[in-house]
Scaffold this active site. Structure first.
Site, PDB file in Angstrom:
ATOM      1  N   CYS A  34      13.535  17.007  10.725  1.00 17.68           N
ATOM      2  CA  CYS A  34      13.298  16.807  12.166  1.00 17.68           C
ATOM      3  C   CYS A  34      12.046  15.947  12.354  1.00 17.68           C
ATOM      4  O   CYS A  34      11.419  15.531  11.386  1.00 17.68           O
ATOM      5  CB  CYS A  34      13.089  18.144  12.858  1.00 17.68           C
ATOM      6  SG  CYS A  34      14.359  19.374  12.526  1.00 17.68           S
ATOM      7  N   MET A  35      11.674  15.717  13.607  1.00 12.63           N
ATOM      8  CA  MET A  35      10.501  14.881  13.853  1.00 12.63           C
ATOM      9  C   MET A  35       9.217  15.554  13.353  1.00 12.63           C
ATOM     10  O   MET A  35       8.351  14.892  12.772  1.00 12.63           O
ATOM     11  CB  MET A  35      10.380  14.567  15.349  1.00 12.63           C
ATOM     12  CG  MET A  35       9.286  13.559  15.653  1.00 12.63           C
ATOM     13  SD  MET A  35       9.049  13.291  17.408  1.00 12.63           S
ATOM     14  CE  MET A  35      10.484  12.329  17.825  1.00 12.63           C
ATOM     15  N   ASP A  36       9.113  16.863  13.576  1.00  8.00           N
ATOM     16  CA  ASP A  36       7.847  17.539  13.304  1.00  8.00           C
ATOM     17  C   ASP A  36       7.939  18.645  12.258  1.00  8.00           C
ATOM     18  O   ASP A  36       6.921  19.216  11.880  1.00  8.00           O
ATOM     19  CB  ASP A  36       7.335  18.185  14.602  1.00  8.00           C
ATOM     20  CG  ASP A  36       7.520  17.266  15.784  1.00  8.00           C
ATOM     21  OD1 ASP A  36       7.088  16.106  15.682  1.00  8.00           O
ATOM     22  OD2 ASP A  36       8.135  17.682  16.785  1.00  8.00           O
ATOM     23  N   ARG A  76      -4.931  -9.814  -9.493  1.00 11.06           N
ATOM     24  CA  ARG A  76      -4.903  -9.123  -8.201  1.00 11.06           C
ATOM     25  C   ARG A  76      -4.189  -7.782  -8.353  1.00 11.06           C
ATOM     26  O   ARG A  76      -2.961  -7.724  -8.421  1.00 11.06           O
ATOM     27  CB  ARG A  76      -4.155  -9.984  -7.166  1.00 11.06           C
ATOM     28  CG  ARG A  76      -4.681 -11.416  -7.043  1.00 11.06           C
ATOM     29  CD  ARG A  76      -4.049 -12.160  -5.869  1.00 11.06           C
ATOM     30  NE  ARG A  76      -2.609 -12.311  -5.950  1.00 11.06           N
ATOM     31  CZ  ARG A  76      -1.988 -13.357  -6.503  1.00 11.06           C
ATOM     32  NH1 ARG A  76      -2.680 -14.364  -7.031  1.00 11.06           N
ATOM     33  NH2 ARG A  76      -0.673 -13.415  -6.516  1.00 11.06           N
ATOM     34  N   HIS A 126       2.239 -16.457  -6.347  1.00  7.41           N
ATOM     35  CA  HIS A 126       2.671 -15.057  -6.363  1.00  7.41           C
ATOM     36  C   HIS A 126       4.025 -14.962  -7.055  1.00  7.41           C
ATOM     37  O   HIS A 126       4.919 -15.762  -6.793  1.00  7.41           O
ATOM     38  CB  HIS A 126       2.766 -14.535  -4.928  1.00  7.41           C
ATOM     39  CG  HIS A 126       2.914 -13.041  -4.824  1.00  7.41           C
ATOM     40  ND1 HIS A 126       2.095 -12.157  -5.494  1.00  7.41           N
ATOM     41  CD2 HIS A 126       3.784 -12.262  -4.117  1.00  7.41           C
ATOM     42  CE1 HIS A 126       2.458 -10.905  -5.205  1.00  7.41           C
ATOM     43  NE2 HIS A 126       3.486 -10.952  -4.382  1.00  7.41           N
ATOM     44  N   ARG A 172       7.923 -17.953  -0.077  1.00  5.69           N
ATOM     45  CA  ARG A 172       7.292 -17.311   1.079  1.00  5.69           C
ATOM     46  C   ARG A 172       6.316 -18.291   1.732  1.00  5.69           C
ATOM     47  O   ARG A 172       6.673 -18.963   2.689  1.00  5.69           O
ATOM     48  CB  ARG A 172       6.603 -16.019   0.625  1.00  5.69           C
ATOM     49  CG  ARG A 172       6.259 -15.081   1.729  1.00  5.69           C
ATOM     50  CD  ARG A 172       5.953 -13.679   1.233  1.00  5.69           C
ATOM     51  NE  ARG A 172       4.788 -13.578   0.349  1.00  5.69           N
ATOM     52  CZ  ARG A 172       4.358 -12.436  -0.176  1.00  5.69           C
ATOM     53  NH1 ARG A 172       4.989 -11.309   0.078  1.00  5.69           N
ATOM     54  NH2 ARG A 172       3.300 -12.401  -0.960  1.00  5.69           N
ATOM     55  N   TYR A 190      19.556  19.947  13.054  1.00  2.17           N
ATOM     56  CA  TYR A 190      20.408  19.092  13.886  1.00  2.17           C
ATOM     57  C   TYR A 190      21.711  18.709  13.178  1.00  2.17           C
ATOM     58  O   TYR A 190      21.728  18.449  11.976  1.00  2.17           O
ATOM     59  CB  TYR A 190      19.674  17.801  14.231  1.00  2.17           C
ATOM     60  CG  TYR A 190      18.505  17.988  15.162  1.00  2.17           C
ATOM     61  CD1 TYR A 190      18.682  18.483  16.451  1.00  2.17           C
ATOM     62  CD2 TYR A 190      17.218  17.655  14.755  1.00  2.17           C
ATOM     63  CE1 TYR A 190      17.600  18.647  17.307  1.00  2.17           C
ATOM     64  CE2 TYR A 190      16.131  17.811  15.602  1.00  2.17           C
ATOM     65  CZ  TYR A 190      16.331  18.304  16.885  1.00  2.17           C
ATOM     66  OH  TYR A 190      15.269  18.463  17.717  1.00  2.17           O
ATOM     67  N   LYS A 229      -5.039  -4.328   1.182  1.00  3.02           N
ATOM     68  CA  LYS A 229      -4.313  -4.599   2.428  1.00  3.02           C
ATOM     69  C   LYS A 229      -3.593  -3.326   2.890  1.00  3.02           C
ATOM     70  O   LYS A 229      -3.468  -2.366   2.125  1.00  3.02           O
ATOM     71  CB  LYS A 229      -3.311  -5.732   2.204  1.00  3.02           C
ATOM     72  CG  LYS A 229      -2.231  -5.415   1.167  1.00  3.02           C
ATOM     73  CD  LYS A 229      -1.413  -6.650   0.803  1.00  3.02           C
ATOM     74  CE  LYS A 229      -0.344  -6.320  -0.222  1.00  3.02           C
ATOM     75  NZ  LYS A 229       0.340  -7.534  -0.703  1.00  3.02           N
TER      76      LYS A 229
HETATM   77  C1  LIG Z   1       0.342  -7.461  -2.120  1.00  2.71           C
HETATM   78  C2  LIG Z   1       0.010  -8.594  -3.001  1.00  2.71           C
HETATM   79  C3  LIG Z   1      -0.482  -8.368  -4.304  1.00  2.71           C
HETATM   80  C4  LIG Z   1      -0.548  -7.000  -4.932  1.00  2.71           C
HETATM   81  O1  LIG Z   1       0.742  -6.652  -5.421  1.00  2.71           O
HETATM   82  P1  LIG Z   1       0.976  -5.313  -6.255  1.00  2.71           P
HETATM   83  O2  LIG Z   1       2.384  -5.385  -6.702  1.00  2.71           O
HETATM   84  O3  LIG Z   1       0.735  -4.187  -5.316  1.00  2.71           O
HETATM   85  O4  LIG Z   1      -0.021  -5.321  -7.355  1.00  2.71           O
HETATM   86  C5  LIG Z   1      -0.909  -9.462  -5.032  1.00  2.71           C
HETATM   87  N1  LIG Z   1      -0.818 -10.716  -4.524  1.00  2.71           N
HETATM   88  C6  LIG Z   1      -0.324 -10.976  -3.298  1.00  2.71           C
HETATM   89  C7  LIG Z   1      -0.238 -12.384  -2.823  1.00  2.71           C
HETATM   90  C8  LIG Z   1       0.127  -9.933  -2.505  1.00  2.71           C
HETATM   91  O5  LIG Z   1       0.647 -10.185  -1.301  1.00  2.71           O
END
Ligand SMILES: *Cc1c(COP(=O)(O)O)cnc(C)c1O
Length: 366
Positions: free
Chosen positions: A306-308, A218, A164, A134, A259, A36
């Protein structure tokens, strides 16, 4: 010629990290590579392909559009959209053969409607909230109602269920909280058919709780070389970030830099101007504590970012010329700066640093 500001991605390290995570995970568990947010800033499709070479069985993205982008680039392995399915995206998700996440009866019905209209099967995973607060169903009653709706929906197939962890990288309290979350997940998934893939481990849990791997894990941040907890698995960072020294000057005592005139030198110094600022994704808040690497040495950032551009003190570094490299994340000689170092200077986490690239920063794949 080398671009003024660049993030170099080492795809071999992503592939090797996936292999290392694979061998650290119980063999019955499939490996999901989380790509992601543009592969945590490493390039979603490139990171996905490297992870697949390293043995990833499935991919995860945050949204349907992220998943569709991978499909458009020819990636064919199963992709799970981690966020709850939305009415807006559901059709595109079914069309792109993405696995969508459901956690209400309404969401299952959206999938059914669109899949029936397209004469397709929609594949879904059920999200269960065991303490993250969540998304996800949290009670036996909600679970049973959603299972009943799934029974009625002949175009929707539930192939997985997941939860999660909120604090898998936490202290002792976090560890016992994670164990309670796992226990609750086991309770709520107990009546599901045995071919439903159960998964709950993020990176921290992969390292800390291999016994919780179940049918799949995951891997996100660890795939990119930043395990959130100590581990013996020798994962390597996959991103270096550097810019160019565009100007060098000597500043007499009492000069101000940048700045707000927050920096003023007492003695004569040599300062380098670097082609990196917050417009390139450098955290302005990191300037006060931060360093860059120049010619194998640490050079302190002086004055506000700075920005750049930003300035660094190179008084103690010999043989620096305009055109030389300044490294924000990476190694030089025996020195290194990690995304975690930069995160601690900026008051954030490595995840946000990896994702912070400005749109004008060139990405180069190795
Ligand atoms: C982003 C995410 C992960 C991965 O988490 P990490 O800490 O980067 O390994 C796994 N499961 C869900 C639901 C997530 O949103």
């Amino acid at each position: 010629m080398i671009p003024r500001n660049r993030r170099v991605i080492d795809l071999t390290n992503i592939e090797n990290n996936m292999k290392l995570l694979r061998s650290a995970t119980p063999p019955q568990a499939k490996m999901m590579a989380v790509v992601k947010a543009d592969g945590y800033g490493h390039g979603a499709a490139e990171a996905a392909e490297a992870a697949i070479r390293g043995g990833a069985d499935m991919l995860a993205v945050a949204s349907v559009s992220e998943g569709k982008e991978l499909r458009d680039k020819g990636i064919g392995i199963p992709i799970l959209v981690l966020g709850a399915v939305t009415h807006y995206d559901v059709k595109s998700g079914v069309e792109s053969h993405l696995i969508q996440t459901v956690c209400s009866e309404e969401m299952v019905r959206w999938c059914e409607e669109e899949a029936a209209a397209l004469q397709q099967q929609a594949e879904v995973h059920l999200k269960i909230d065991t303490g993250m607060g969540r998304i996800g169903i949290a009670t036996e009653e909600q679970r049973d109602r959603i299972l009943a709706v799934l029974d009625e929906c002949s175009h929707v197939r539930m192939t997985g269920a997941f939860t999660h962890f909120a604090d898998a990288d936490g202290d002792e309290d976090g560890i016992s909280y994670t164990r309670r979350q796992f226990q609750r997940f086991r309770e709520l998934t107990a009546p599901l058919p045995s071919d439903v893939i159960l998964h709950c481990c993020n990176s921290a849990a992969i390292h800390r709780f291999p016994e919780m791997a179940l049918d799949m894990v995951r891997a996100g941040i660890s795939l990119y070389g930043y395990p959130p907890v100590p581990t013996e698995t020798e994962l390597l960072p996959c991103m270096t970030w550097s810019a160019t020294i565009s100007y060098i000057k000597e500043l007499p005592p009492g000069s101000f830099v940048s700045y707000g005139r927050t920096y003023r030198n007492d003695q004569t110094i040599r300062a380098a101007t670097i082609t990196c600022g917050y417009g390139d994704g450098y955290f302005r808040s990191a300037g006060a504590k931060g360093y860059v690497l120049i010619a194998g040495k640490r050079a302190k950032i002086i004055g506000r970012v700075c920005m750049d551009q930003m300035m660094a003190d190179i008084t103690d570094i010999d043989n620096v010329s305009v055109g030389d490299e300044a490294i924000m994340i990476g190694r030089s000689g025996s020195e290194k700066i990690t995304a975690e170092d930069l995160a601690s200077w900026a008051g954030t986490i490595s995840y946000e640093i990896l994702l912070s690239s400005g749109s004008r920063v060139e990405r180069i794949f190795r």
